[in-house]
Every structure is written in C-alpha cells, then in structure tokens.
Design an enzyme around this catalytic site. Structure first.
Site, PDB file in Angstrom:
ATOM      1  N   ASP A   1      -4.671   1.038   5.717  1.00  0.00           N
ATOM      2  CA  ASP A   1      -4.676  -0.425   5.788  1.00  0.00           C
ATOM      3  C   ASP A   1      -3.435  -0.892   6.539  1.00  0.00           C
ATOM      4  O   ASP A   1      -2.426  -0.176   6.612  1.00  0.00           O
ATOM      5  CB  ASP A   1      -4.736  -1.045   4.395  1.00  0.00           C
ATOM      6  CG  ASP A   1      -3.445  -0.851   3.606  1.00  0.00           C
ATOM      7  OD1 ASP A   1      -3.013   0.313   3.467  1.00  0.00           O
ATOM      8  OD2 ASP A   1      -2.861  -1.853   3.134  1.00  0.00           O
TER       9      ASP A   1
ATOM     10  N   GLU B   1      -2.094  -0.158   0.612  1.00  0.00           N
ATOM     11  CA  GLU B   1      -0.645  -0.068   0.417  1.00  0.00           C
ATOM     12  C   GLU B   1       0.052  -1.369   0.792  1.00  0.00           C
ATOM     13  O   GLU B   1       0.968  -1.820   0.105  1.00  0.00           O
ATOM     14  CB  GLU B   1      -0.084   1.091   1.242  1.00  0.00           C
ATOM     15  CG  GLU B   1       1.357   1.455   0.920  1.00  0.00           C
ATOM     16  CD  GLU B   1       2.390   0.619   1.658  1.00  0.00           C
ATOM     17  OE1 GLU B   1       3.543   0.551   1.203  1.00  0.00           O
ATOM     18  OE2 GLU B   1       2.036   0.018   2.697  1.00  0.00           O
TER      19      GLU B   1
END
Length: 479
Positions: A116, A181
């Site tokens: 991500d 994250e």
C-alpha cells in the site's frame, strides 16, 4: 492495466541439502547476477507501481489494492513459494504471505515489505505521472511507491533470485507483504497476534527503512511510535455573519488554531504537558546543513526546536498538524465558524509508552481549548516505538554483507523518525528473533511527498547486500 508477473525465465539453482553446506558465493558473483536482473526488476516495479494501491476506499477503489495483492501473490508463486495466500486482516485489507522452504535445519528469515502507498497528493505537482514508473533525467525511477515500499518488495525478490543462482537458497524464507501499513490501522498486527506461528522466524528483515543517504550503507536502530488524534471544536449551532456577530461570537476555527498552537513553544519545540522532550541521540550525528539540504528548507527559514537535529528527529516527540477542515480561501464567506476539525500526528520516541503519550496528548488538547469551547477527540491508529539490538549476530552478518556490497564502506547505524508499528508486534511475539531494518528510502527518495523516486543503484546494492546477508547468516547460525 498492470499485468501479473511472468514466470521465471531460468530455473533457480537447487538449494543445498543441509544447513550451511557449500561455500559462500563471491560478492562479485552475486553483484553480477543482480546487475543482470535489473532490467526485469524495473519492468516488474513498473507493473506494481501502476496499481493505485492507497488503502483508503474514500480515495481509491478497493480493487486497486486487491489487484496489487494478486500481483504479489503471483510473483511469489512464480518464485516457488508455497502456501501463498492473501490474508484477510481485521482492518479490511489483505496482506500477502508465502513460504519458501530451505535446507533441513536451516534458520528461517522473514522478509517484510508493504504494497500500500500514500496518496499522490497534488498530482499536478508531480513532474511525472505518479502511478507510472518513469525514468528521470537524474537516473532515478519516479513513481508513488517506487521506494516506499513496492521497491522494497522488489529488493527482496532480487536478493532471492541472486541467492538461488549463486549456491542455492541457504535459509528458509517467509515473505509477508502488508496491505495497510501507511494507514496505521494495525490489521497485520492483529492477524499476527491471532496466528502467532505464522510469522515466526530466527531473523526478520524489515525492508521499509533506508540509508542515511545514497551510497551510505545504513541500518536503522530505532523507530518512533505514533498516534493520530482527530480534534473537533464546536462553538455555535451554525455559522454567523461576521459583521453582525464577529467580535463576541466564539469562533470555532480561531479556537482550534489557538489549541493547535499550544502544542509548540516559541522556538518550535513540541510541547505536550507531562511528556518529556529533552532526550539526546547517542548515535551518528545529522549535521544541520545536511538536514537543511535534505529537507529542502527555503533560504532564511529556521528549523524547529532546539538541540541537535538528530535529537529532534530520533530521540524526542514531534507533533505535526496533518490537516484542517475549514472553508478554503476561494469561496469563503464573511462568517464566524461554528465548527472546525484537525488531524494531529504525534511521533513518540523509544522509551515512552504510546498509551501514556496519547493520554497526555488528549489531556493537553482538552485543557488548552479557549473560551470554554466544546472539544471532542478521537484516536485514529497508534504504534509503539521500537529499538533494535544492533549487537546481535544478524547485525554482524548484515555489517559484513553491506561492507561487501558497498565496496568496503562500513555500516552506519541511525534512527528513523517514522514508525513501523508491526515491529513491536513481532518483537513481542518472537522475543528471540533478531529484527533488522533496511530499505531504499533516503533523503532524495521524497517518500510520502510528490515526486517520490528510487535510485536504481541503491536497489541494486541493497539487493546484493541482502543476498550476501542470507548466506552469511546461514553460515553463522550453522557454525
């Protein structure tokens, strides 16, 4: 549209049949292999960067993250990983897992990255399309996630490919690639706690840190923890005409601004009542002139706070106002505002408990709102600070590997002001595991900002170092 990775074009060398068997490969041989694999790695990084994998459905479709997860799962299968799965984590995202068995009795190394990315921010401010890996005139590769942390996943793949073509896989490898994250929602942490056997390893290599600067091999010894606090101030039932009511009616935006201003003193030091802010960093220094250049501070503009730059970045708390909800200048009306909202980040140094820091931050905000305005606060994610044991055997093996990959330069040890909340979860779950933090971020990478990029030389050298580390660590554990 991004395409799944192709199958490997060459059959990997067979792994040794017992832990530590066979001579260690030469650094020159590993470097030559990685160099030959760089064109393929660039193409794969381009495919992965093309996914707009921001883990926030309010900004980008969930399908972008799902596509990136499938791409990574396909990449692991193509490398021979077993038990590959997209794990549905409690925060609604997916983390990709795979296991690559090594020789009997070999140690297990867990490799971590995340797919991500941060939002691109102002796409018009990018010199190149943010989700298209693009060559820069400076030789860097530009694109969101190129360094943080899709490039980290490619670093792991390059290292594994080089290892298997130079003597075979000397360790068992677990790979975990997180899907949220950047959001700090803790999905993988919660999943790991519920399945403690999944990520168990002898050594854990977190590929989400980086070098102090390009060409300076660095491991990160400390991370600050963090919390996000949403603050809302309300004063009126609705906005009022500033001509008729301004001067007496309590302005929520003004109240919010005064509250936020109380979080720093006149010198710019972070001030949260009861939270210590005078610790010192004992490791490598960060000269002020270097920091000003790295941070691209405008001429004549002063830095925040007092003490050494390294103290402020790595050893002390730091508050940042990330955003404010209020009317934009264009279209603003002459009004006294009834409500205003802000998102505040607090970075928390090692040695300070996050829960206590949050308690102090909330108390500070609530006690500094002026004019008896109503205030509500909401904690949005948190992570504990982290300190690594740099005297461990894994760090010794990494120091040797970095020295060989960087032509004799010695490994440096620095702190990092950012946060990787998973580190603490792994440290608590596996107290005997050695956790190392390396990666591709360095000042010119501009992670989290516009024009993020990766220096391909760093990708190449760090992949060489990681490959050499895997062999060195296996030999060390078998000695």
């Amino acid at each position: 549209m991004p395409q799944p990775p192709s199958e490997p074009t060459a059959t990997p060398a067979a792994a040794p049949t017992s832990a530590g068997s066979g001579p260690a490969p030469s650094a020159a041989g590993v470097a030559a292999t990685v160099a030959s694999l760089m064109p393929r790695a660039k193409a794969e990084l381009g495919e992965l960067v093309a996914f707009r994998s921001v883990a926030d459905p309010e900004q980008f479709p969930v399908s972008e993250c799902e596509g990136a997860a499938r791409w990574i799962a396909d990449a692991l299968r193509a490398e021979g990983f077993r038990d590959v799965a997209a794990l549905d984590t409690p925060d609604g995202t997916q983390s990709v897992y795979g296991h690559l068995p090594g020789p009997a009795g070999a140690p297990t190394v867990l490799l971590y990255a995340h797919y991500d990315v941060q939002p691109p921010l102002d796409e018009a401010a990018w010199r190149t399309p943010p989700f298209e890996l693009t060559d820069g005139a400076d030789g860097r590769w530009y694109g969101r996630g190129a360094a943080d942390c899709k490039g980290g996943f490619l670093m792991h793949l390059l290292a594994l490919r080089a290892v298997r073509e130079n003597g075979g896989l000397p360790v068992s490898v677990k790979m975990i690639v997180e899907g949220s994250e950047e959001q700090g929602t803790g999905g993988l942490e919660q999943y790991a706690r519920a399945h403690p056997e999944l990520l168990a390893a002898d050594a854990i290599v977190i590929g989400d840190a980086g070098n102090f600067r390009c060409g300076v091999p660095t491991v990160t010894a400390t991370l600050r923890g963090m919390t996000l606090l949403r603050v809302q101030v309300d004063t009126l039932e609705g906005n009022l005409h500033s001509g008729l009511f301004g001067g007496a009616a309590p302005d929520a935006l003004a109240a919010l601004l005064r509250t936020l201003d109380s979080l720093r003193d006149a010198e710019g030091n972070t001030v949260v009542d009861g939270l210590g802010a005078d610790a010192r960093w004992e490791g490598m220094p960060y000269p002020e002139e270097d920091f000003r250049r790295d941070a691209k501070v405008l001429d004549g503009v002063g830095l925040l706070g007092g003490g050494a730059v390294a103290d402020r970045l790595w050893a002390r708390p730091a508050v940042t106002v990330l955003g404010i909800d209020c009317p934009p200048v264009v279209g603003a009306t002459p009004s006294v505002h009834a409500s205003a909202r802000a998102l505040v980040s607090l970075r928390i140094p090692p040695g300070t408990d996050v829960e206590k820091a949050i308690e102090l931050l909330v108390a500070h905000v609530e006690s500094h709102v002026p004019w008896q305005a109503r205030v509500t606060t909401e904690v949005i994610g948190q992570g504990q600070p982290f300190s690594a044991d740099t005297s461990s055997p894994a760090y010794t093996a990494m120091a040797t590997a970095l020295r060989e990959a960087y032509d004799g330069l010695e490994m440096q040890v620095s702190g990092m002001g950012g946060s990787i909340p998973l580190c603490n979860a792994l440290d608590a779950l596996y107290p005997d595991a050695e956790i190392l933090l390396i990666g591709l971020s360095e000042p010119e990478a501009q992670i989290h900002a516009v024009n993020e990029s990766v220096d391909p030389r760093e990708l190449e050298r760090m992949a060489v170092a990681e490959a050499l580390f895997l062999h060195g660590y296996a030999q060390q554990k078998s000695a």
